[in-house]
Design a protein around this motif. Structure first.
Motif, mmCIF file in Angstrom:
data_model
loop_
_atom_site.group_PDB
_atom_site.id
_atom_site.type_symbol
_atom_site.label_atom_id
_atom_site.label_comp_id
_atom_site.label_asym_id
_atom_site.label_seq_id
_atom_site.Cartn_x
_atom_site.Cartn_y
_atom_site.Cartn_z
ATOM 1 N N SER A 87 69.571 31.694 -26.960
ATOM 2 C CA SER A 87 69.241 30.303 -27.297
ATOM 3 C C SER A 87 67.739 30.054 -27.337
ATOM 4 O O SER A 87 67.281 29.139 -28.017
ATOM 5 C CB SER A 87 69.908 29.343 -26.311
ATOM 6 N N SER A 88 66.952 30.876 -26.605
ATOM 7 C CA SER A 88 65.501 30.690 -26.601
ATOM 8 C C SER A 88 64.762 31.819 -27.303
ATOM 9 O O SER A 88 63.528 31.824 -27.316
ATOM 10 C CB SER A 88 64.988 30.604 -25.150
ATOM 11 N N LEU A 89 65.482 32.774 -27.859
ATOM 12 C CA LEU A 89 64.850 33.978 -28.389
ATOM 13 C C LEU A 89 64.589 33.887 -29.881
ATOM 14 O O LEU A 89 65.352 33.278 -30.631
ATOM 15 C CB LEU A 89 65.722 35.212 -28.099
ATOM 16 N N GLY A 90 63.513 34.529 -30.318
ATOM 17 C CA GLY A 90 63.241 34.680 -31.735
ATOM 18 C C GLY A 90 63.986 35.870 -32.300
ATOM 19 O O GLY A 90 64.650 36.631 -31.581
ATOM 20 N N GLU A 91 63.857 36.083 -33.618
ATOM 21 C CA GLU A 91 64.623 37.127 -34.280
ATOM 22 C C GLU A 91 64.312 38.514 -33.718
ATOM 23 O O GLU A 91 65.215 39.346 -33.535
ATOM 24 C CB GLU A 91 64.358 37.095 -35.785
ATOM 25 N N GLU A 92 63.035 38.786 -33.434
ATOM 26 C CA GLU A 92 62.667 40.106 -32.908
ATOM 27 C C GLU A 92 63.298 40.340 -31.552
ATOM 28 O O GLU A 92 63.876 41.411 -31.292
ATOM 29 C CB GLU A 92 61.141 40.211 -32.805
ATOM 30 N N GLU A 93 63.202 39.335 -30.664
ATOM 31 C CA GLU A 93 63.783 39.484 -29.328
ATOM 32 C C GLU A 93 65.306 39.599 -29.388
ATOM 33 O O GLU A 93 65.913 40.330 -28.608
ATOM 34 C CB GLU A 93 63.384 38.309 -28.439
ATOM 35 N N VAL A 94 65.935 38.864 -30.311
ATOM 36 C CA VAL A 94 67.394 38.939 -30.462
ATOM 37 C C VAL A 94 67.811 40.346 -30.853
ATOM 38 O O VAL A 94 68.783 40.891 -30.306
ATOM 39 C CB VAL A 94 67.889 37.916 -31.506
ATOM 40 N N GLU A 95 67.093 40.952 -31.774
ATOM 41 C CA GLU A 95 67.444 42.309 -32.205
ATOM 42 C C GLU A 95 67.286 43.308 -31.059
ATOM 43 O O GLU A 95 68.125 44.199 -30.881
ATOM 44 C CB GLU A 95 66.567 42.724 -33.399
ATOM 45 N N ILE A 96 66.239 43.137 -30.245
ATOM 46 C CA ILE A 96 66.059 44.010 -29.079
ATOM 47 C C ILE A 96 67.220 43.816 -28.106
ATOM 48 O O ILE A 96 67.770 44.783 -27.561
ATOM 49 C CB ILE A 96 64.715 43.719 -28.384
ATOM 50 N N LEU A 97 67.596 42.542 -27.873
ATOM 51 C CA LEU A 97 68.705 42.254 -26.964
ATOM 52 C C LEU A 97 69.994 42.882 -27.462
ATOM 53 O O LEU A 97 70.753 43.475 -26.686
ATOM 54 C CB LEU A 97 68.877 40.745 -26.805
ATOM 55 N N PHE A 98 70.269 42.774 -28.751
ATOM 56 C CA PHE A 98 71.507 43.340 -29.288
ATOM 57 C C PHE A 98 71.536 44.854 -29.121
ATOM 58 O O PHE A 98 72.584 45.434 -28.803
ATOM 59 C CB PHE A 98 71.662 42.965 -30.761
ATOM 60 N N ARG A 99 70.402 45.503 -29.342
ATOM 61 C CA ARG A 99 70.341 46.965 -29.120
ATOM 62 C C ARG A 99 70.616 47.284 -27.657
ATOM 63 O O ARG A 99 71.315 48.258 -27.332
ATOM 64 C CB ARG A 99 68.978 47.511 -29.537
ATOM 65 N N LEU A 100 70.064 46.454 -26.756
ATOM 66 C CA LEU A 100 70.280 46.665 -25.326
ATOM 67 C C LEU A 100 71.748 46.492 -24.958
ATOM 68 O O LEU A 100 72.320 47.308 -24.219
ATOM 69 C CB LEU A 100 69.409 45.689 -24.527
ATOM 70 N N ILE A 101 72.387 45.447 -25.478
ATOM 71 C CA ILE A 101 73.801 45.218 -25.165
ATOM 72 C C ILE A 101 74.657 46.375 -25.677
ATOM 73 O O ILE A 101 75.574 46.846 -24.979
ATOM 74 C CB ILE A 101 74.265 43.881 -25.765
ATOM 75 N N ARG A 102 74.369 46.846 -26.871
ATOM 76 C CA ARG A 102 75.139 47.990 -27.405
ATOM 77 C C ARG A 102 74.930 49.229 -26.543
ATOM 78 O O ARG A 102 75.857 50.022 -26.334
ATOM 79 C CB ARG A 102 74.734 48.250 -28.853
ATOM 80 N N ARG A 103 73.722 49.397 -26.043
ATOM 81 C CA ARG A 103 73.448 50.548 -25.169
ATOM 82 C C ARG A 103 74.208 50.422 -23.848
ATOM 83 O O ARG A 103 74.808 51.389 -23.369
ATOM 84 C CB ARG A 103 71.941 50.614 -24.913
ATOM 85 N N LEU A 104 74.193 49.219 -23.250
ATOM 86 C CA LEU A 104 74.929 49.011 -22.007
ATOM 87 C C LEU A 104 76.422 49.224 -22.224
ATOM 88 O O LEU A 104 77.113 49.803 -21.363
ATOM 89 C CB LEU A 104 74.668 47.597 -21.485
ATOM 90 N N ARG A 105 76.926 48.770 -23.361
ATOM 91 C CA ARG A 105 78.335 48.994 -23.679
ATOM 92 C C ARG A 105 78.638 50.482 -23.768
ATOM 93 O O ARG A 105 79.656 50.959 -23.239
ATOM 94 C CB ARG A 105 78.682 48.294 -24.990
#
Length: 507
Positions: free
Chosen positions: A185-203
């Protein structure tokens, strides 16, 4: 696995249920927040939790964290029944929930904020150096090194950086279960993409992940399964490949919202707001107009200066050069009170920090801007305050047991409606909305869009900042695009597309 890995996560097979909540019920007085709710979080999977604001998502997360205890139902972790009397027990068991509104310690570094509660008892110099080095390593490992520095003080962080600190707190020791509550909700596009990569890695590492979001595109990108709540009850759980956008909306709200972005073309009236070459340390040579009955959007990437522009208009930031006019008359607002007196309402992005008095009631928050109007001989009329609050609770569909409910106990969407009610009560000429649907579910979004449309039809000039391109495209009659504190282009509705906006936003 890194040096930050935890021993909290025992070996599990992909798809195995790590945590479950079965037939959970929770009431607050006569209000049933949850009734018969069940969810399963599986190893190596992302399970989305969806529902309108007030559906019970936050209550369920607080039961998972140990902030609340269920009235009935069973919690299980690794196949064994469990119960958390307090948040510490949930964390010790290997469960983390990443809050939508991070709690950051302002006068210590990012590193100390990340490892708060985990710092050793060694001397302050050695500890600070060790913690800084650990934080640098963790930020690099999880992809945030270029976004945030370990030495930065908490008080200097942007909204996006505060959210990153909250995420880092949860992931550094690889718990068994991680739940994300509106993390983008507070993240820009670059941070969102980093977060999504992180979530996929944790998964991929076998962590069981819960994911709360109102953004459909995120759900379909990340989730393996989706659990939907409505009015505190379980509607159902579906595998992502077995559902679609329209199906989920029907499950969440029980009605078709396919036209929620649609606004009819308008014939604007006289110019209400005009900026001509307005500049200060945040914005540079900005010119724009907003007419009566017109909804004007401001788009751009995080850091473009959109929020700063709205705060300049209302007098939070000083206009150093250029002119600001209302109704054709040049004005200079020295404080927000001056802009309110001129007929401007402003709903800021950070509603909890900047708009609401969290420990006061819904009634108090709604009436705050019109106390003089509802007072006699310097005493506020309780009857008129009640009438005002109850009228807007009904008009905006604010879900609250009563107007005496503390606003901190409302869901995010209902808190946002309280902010809107406050400014609607002033009968504004111009309404400034900064991310008006941030953290708001699809049903509440549709209601807020309808409110904006109704205001425009009544002749109110509306200026909206939004990071959601479909939203700004659907709402706005014209769109100003900003980058680096400047307006890089203006798009009429007929020529506005996501591609055109992004091209100007990256100018």
């Amino acid at each position: 696995m890194s040096a930050h890995a935890s021993t909290l996560t025992p070996p599990v097979s992909a798809g195995q249920v790590v945590f479950s909540a079965t037939d959970i019920a929770k009431s607050f007085g006569p209000v049933a927040a949850l009734s018969g709710v069940s969810i399963e979080l599986r190893a190596g999977e992302v399970t989305a939790l969806m529902g309108e604001n007030g559906a019970g998502k936050s209550t369920l997360l607080k039961i998972i964290t140990g902030d609340y205890q269920p009235d009935s139902g069973v919690l299980s972790l690794h196949g064994a029944e469990t119960r958390f009397a307090e948040p510490r027990e949930s964390r010790t068991s290997g469960i983390r929930v990443i809050a939508q509104e991070p709690e950051i310690i302002p006068h210590v570094s990012v590193a100390e904020n990340i490892f708060v509660g985990l710092l050793g008892a060694s001397g302050p110099v050695f500890r600070r150096r060790a913690v800084l080095e650990q934080a640098r390593e963790a930020l690099a490992e999880f992809g945030f090194a270029g976004v945030i520095a370990a030495e930065t003080l908490g008080s200097e962080l942007s909204a996006a950086q505060r959210q990153i600190v909250e995420i880092m707190r949860a992931v550094v020791d690889r718990p068994a279960v991680i739940c994300f509550d509106e993390p983008t909700s507070s993240l820009g596009e670059e941070e969102v993409e980093i977060l999504f990569r992180l979530i996929r890695r944790l998964r991929a590492e076998g962590i069981a992940i819960g994911y709360v979001s109102h953004r459909m595109n995120e759900i379909f990108q990340l989730a393996d399964a989706i659990t939907v709540l409505r009015d505190g009850k379980l509607v159902g759980t579906k595998r992502t490949e077995d559902t679609d956008h329209d199906d989920l909306v029907r499950m969440m709200v029980g009605r078709d919202l396919s036209q929620m972005f649609h606004r009819e073309a308008i014939d604007p009236g006289d110019t209400v707001l005009e900026l001509a070459g307005v500049s200060n340390e945040f914005v540079h040579d900005v010119s724009l107009t907003v007419a009566a009955g017109e909804v004007v959007g401001i788009a751009g990437l995080v850091g473009a200066g959109r929020s700063e522009l709205l705060k300049t208009i209302v007098g939070d930031f000083r206009v150093e050069s250029g002119t600001l006019s209302m109704g054709g008359t040049a004005v200079r607002f020295h404080t927000p009170a001056d802009s309110i007196a001129a007929g401007i309402g402003f709903a800021p992005e950070e509603r909890k920090a900047e708009a609401l008095i969290m420990h006061r009631s819904v009634r108090d928050n709604i009436a705050l801007a019109v106390l003089k109007r509802i007072s006699r001989f310097s005493f506020v009329s309780s009857a008129r305050e009640d009438e005002l609050a109850e009228g807007y609770i009904k008009k905006l569909g604010i879900r609250t047991p009563s107007d005496r409910q503390l606003v901190k106990n409302l869901s995010g969407g209902n808190q946002q409606k309280v902010v809107l009610a406050r400014w609607l009560s002033t009968t504004p000429r111009l309404l400034l909305l900064d991310e008006p649907t941030r953290g708001v579910d699809v049903g509440a979004k549709a209601e807020i869009y309808a409110i904006i449309d109704e205001l425009a039809q009544q002749g109110v000039a509306v200026l909206v900042v939004s990071s959601e391109l479909p939203e700004v495209l659907g709402l706005a009659d014209r769109i100003y695009v900003m980058a680096g504190g400047r307006v890089t282009g203006v798009l009429p509705r007929a020529n506005a597309t996501e591609e055109a906006i992004l091209a100007l936003a990256m100018d």
